[in-house]
Design a protein around this motif. Structure first.
Motif, PDB file in Angstrom:
ATOM      1  N   GLN A  37       0.849  -1.182   0.000  1.00 27.73           N
ATOM      2  CA  GLN A  37       0.000   0.000   0.000  1.00 27.73           C
ATOM      3  C   GLN A  37       0.890   1.239   0.000  1.00 27.73           C
ATOM      4  O   GLN A  37       1.931   1.266   0.660  1.00 27.73           O
ATOM      5  N   ILE A  38       0.482   2.267  -0.753  1.00 32.99           N
ATOM      6  CA  ILE A  38       1.295   3.473  -0.857  1.00 32.99           C
ATOM      7  C   ILE A  38       0.441   4.733  -0.706  1.00 32.99           C
ATOM      8  O   ILE A  38      -0.746   4.727  -0.994  1.00 32.99           O
ATOM      9  N   THR A  39       1.129   5.800  -0.316  1.00 26.27           N
ATOM     10  CA  THR A  39       0.531   7.128  -0.297  1.00 26.27           C
ATOM     11  C   THR A  39       1.068   7.883  -1.505  1.00 26.27           C
ATOM     12  O   THR A  39       1.989   7.417  -2.193  1.00 26.27           O
ATOM     13  N   GLU A  40       0.541   9.080  -1.731  1.00 25.24           N
ATOM     14  CA  GLU A  40       1.061   9.882  -2.837  1.00 25.24           C
ATOM     15  C   GLU A  40       2.521  10.260  -2.581  1.00 25.24           C
ATOM     16  O   GLU A  40       3.331  10.310  -3.500  1.00 25.24           O
ATOM     17  N   LYS A  41       2.870  10.486  -1.321  1.00 25.19           N
ATOM     18  CA  LYS A  41       4.266  10.787  -0.967  1.00 25.19           C
ATOM     19  C   LYS A  41       5.168   9.594  -1.317  1.00 25.19           C
ATOM     20  O   LYS A  41       6.272   9.765  -1.835  1.00 25.19           O
ATOM     21  N   ASP A  42       4.685   8.387  -1.041  1.00 24.51           N
ATOM     22  CA  ASP A  42       5.434   7.173  -1.402  1.00 24.51           C
ATOM     23  C   ASP A  42       5.618   7.085  -2.912  1.00 24.51           C
ATOM     24  O   ASP A  42       6.696   6.715  -3.401  1.00 24.51           O
ATOM     25  N   LEU A  43       4.549   7.420  -3.644  1.00 21.35           N
ATOM     26  CA  LEU A  43       4.607   7.371  -5.108  1.00 21.35           C
ATOM     27  C   LEU A  43       5.686   8.324  -5.623  1.00 21.35           C
ATOM     28  O   LEU A  43       6.437   7.988  -6.536  1.00 21.35           O
TER      29      LEU A  43
END
Length: 146
Positions: A3-9
Motif C-alpha cells: 500500500q502506498i501514499t502519494e508521498k510514497d509514489l
C-alpha cells in the motif's frame, strides 16, 4: 503489492528516475484515475529538479497520445498514453518504434507492447477494496532484473 501514499509514489518515481536511461521503458498499468499520470508527473519533475530545470505541469497525453519532455541535451522523455490505440499497426503509424532508443519511454496502458526482452520497469497501480487507497507492484526486466 504494498500500500502506498502519494508521498510514497513520489519517492518511488524519484528512485526509478535515477535508474533509467535512453532506450529504457517504464510501463504504467492500472485502472483509470489510479495514479499513472501522477507517477509520470513526479518522475519527469524529479529529473527536472536533478538537472536544475524548473518544475513543470505534466498532463496526461490522452488526446495527443504522446508528450515529449526535453530535460537537457542528453535526457529526453516520451510520455505515451496508449489507451485509445487498438492495434500494433496503429503504434507503427504514430511512429512509436521509430525513435524509442532516443528517449526514456514512459508508457501508460502498454497492453499492446509484448516487450519482455527490453530494459523496463513495470509498475502496476491498483485501488484497494475501499476505493481510495492504492497499492503498487513493481516488476523489473532486462538490466533492472539484477
Amino acid at each position: 503489492m504494498q500500500q502506498i501514499t502519494e508521498k510514497d509514489l513520489s519517492k518511488i518515481a524519484k528512485q526509478i528516475s535515477n535508474k533509467v536511461k535512453k532506450g529504457d521503458y517504464v510501463f504504467l498499468e492500472g485502472e483509470l484515475g489510479v495514479g499513472k499520470t501522477t507517477f509520470a508527473k513526479y518522475f519527469i519533475n524529479h529529473l527536472n529538479h536533478k538537472f536544475k530545470k524548473k518544475i513543470i505541469e505534466v498532463l496526461s497525453p490522452t488526446f495527443n497520445i504522446v508528450q515529449y519532455y526535453k530535460i537537457n541535451k542528453k535526457v529526453s522523455i516520451a510520455h505515451y498514453d496508449l489507451y485509445k490505440i487498438k492495434s500494433k499497426k496503429e503504434l507503427e503509424n504514430i511512429g512509436f518504434f521509430d525513435f524509442e532508443d532516443q528517449f526514456i519511454n514512459l508508457v501508460e496502458w502498454p497492453k499492446l507492447l509484448k516487450k519482455n526482452n527490453i530494459d523496463k520497469i513495470k509498475i502496476k497501480l491498483k485501488y484497494t477494496k475501499n476505493g481510495k487507497d492504492r497499492k503498487i507492484y513493481i516488476e523489473n526486466f532486462g538490466r533492472f532484473k539484477n
